[in-house]
Motif scaffolding. Sequence first.
Motif, PDB file in Angstrom:
ATOM      1  N   MET A  31      -1.221   5.484  -1.632  1.00  0.00           N
ATOM      2  CA  MET A  31      -0.893   6.688  -2.408  1.00  0.00           C
ATOM      3  C   MET A  31      -0.489   6.322  -3.832  1.00  0.00           C
ATOM      4  N   SER A  32       0.280   5.252  -3.979  1.00  0.00           N
ATOM      5  CA  SER A  32       0.687   4.820  -5.318  1.00  0.00           C
ATOM      6  C   SER A  32      -0.522   4.366  -6.134  1.00  0.00           C
ATOM      7  N   LEU A  34       8.128   5.769  -2.793  1.00  0.00           N
ATOM      8  CA  LEU A  34       6.919   5.989  -3.576  1.00  0.00           C
ATOM      9  C   LEU A  34       7.211   5.835  -5.063  1.00  0.00           C
ATOM     10  N   THR A  75     -11.215   9.407  -8.898  1.00  0.00           N
ATOM     11  CA  THR A  75     -10.616   9.553  -7.574  1.00  0.00           C
ATOM     12  C   THR A  75     -11.667   9.488  -6.485  1.00  0.00           C
ATOM     13  N   ILE A 125      -8.956  10.306   5.603  1.00  0.00           N
ATOM     14  CA  ILE A 125      -7.747  10.473   6.418  1.00  0.00           C
ATOM     15  C   ILE A 125      -8.069  10.271   7.901  1.00  0.00           C
ATOM     16  N   ARG A 129      -8.855   6.297   8.547  1.00  0.00           N
ATOM     17  CA  ARG A 129      -8.062   5.324   7.793  1.00  0.00           C
ATOM     18  C   ARG A 129      -7.904   3.989   8.518  1.00  0.00           C
ATOM     19  N   ARG A 183       0.528   3.525   3.727  1.00  0.00           N
ATOM     20  CA  ARG A 183       0.354   4.877   3.204  1.00  0.00           C
ATOM     21  C   ARG A 183       0.963   5.009   1.812  1.00  0.00           C
ATOM     22  N   ILE A 184       2.155   4.461   1.623  1.00  0.00           N
ATOM     23  CA  ILE A 184       2.823   4.505   0.318  1.00  0.00           C
ATOM     24  C   ILE A 184       2.043   3.687  -0.702  1.00  0.00           C
ATOM     25  N   PHE A 223     -12.004  12.981   1.044  1.00  0.00           N
ATOM     26  CA  PHE A 223     -10.588  12.820   1.367  1.00  0.00           C
ATOM     27  C   PHE A 223     -10.330  13.070   2.854  1.00  0.00           C
ATOM     28  N   ALA A 247      -3.629   5.486  -5.719  1.00  0.00           N
ATOM     29  CA  ALA A 247      -4.399   6.683  -6.047  1.00  0.00           C
ATOM     30  C   ALA A 247      -3.762   7.441  -7.210  1.00  0.00           C
ATOM     31  N   LEU A 248      -2.439   7.584  -7.179  1.00  0.00           N
ATOM     32  CA  LEU A 248      -1.742   8.289  -8.254  1.00  0.00           C
ATOM     33  C   LEU A 248      -1.824   7.529  -9.574  1.00  0.00           C
TER      34      LEU A 248
END
Length: 260
Positions: free
Chosen positions: A97-98, A2, A176, A252, A255, A93-94, A248, A100-101
């Motif tokens: 997530m990256s 990540l 977000t 999930i 997905r 998933r990674i 969220f 989103a962050l």
Amino acid sequence: MLHNQLVVELKRAFTKRNVFLWLSVIVLLPTIRFHMIRNGYQFYEPVEVFQETVSGIIPLLFPVIAIIIYLPSFLQEQRNNFITYTRTRVPLRIYIMSKALMNALLTGMVTFLLIFIPFIFIVYVEKHLGIINYSSPTENVRIPAVTFSQFLRYGDLAYGFIYSLWVAINGVVYSTIAFMLLLNVSNPFIALSLPFLFYHILNFVTGLLHVPMFSPLSTIFPFNVEQQPLWTVLVPFSLLFIALIIIFIFSIKNREEWMI
């Protein structure tokens, strides 16, 4: 993995086009408003000038500002099916997530600077330039206090930092929500419009109910109502945060049906 992907996304995000957009948001919007109010207004303190500078244009466009900082780049990848080709190199998933962050990080940074830089300029720099002519308050003049002015007792800098952080947190939540909606809604225009509609519809509803102190606009930019207890700003924010949690959880569970 990540961490490595975040570094990659950070490098991708800092294009000339994006940096120009971010600087335009941070510098241009407050500058336009500052020049609109520099004449014809009566001010007694620099904090009043700051509050008026971040009123008007920025509150009206706030959800749009939060959304355009990073999400157009993600939307372009969606439309070009770029995400599909990354699965062979990076787990989905990674990768998501990256994204989103990075969306949260950049939105928070830009919206924080959008408020904090004008604050620093007006409170600490402008008074040496003499652009604004301040009036001396008389005994009959009462300078109105607004929500978050409670922090002025800890100093101007504490007030500016805490308030800028509050605006940034709200910007992160709006962006977000839009990001999660892009994953779940087939029409990107609808996905990006829903946070904006929520913002302005709730403003309208609270106005009809004669409780403007609970509107998103008046709790993020509380300069159009008298000072309220700090807990009031958490009312619309809580609704927004609950909406984010619901989206969220839905994302999930679904997905496999993401729009990627």
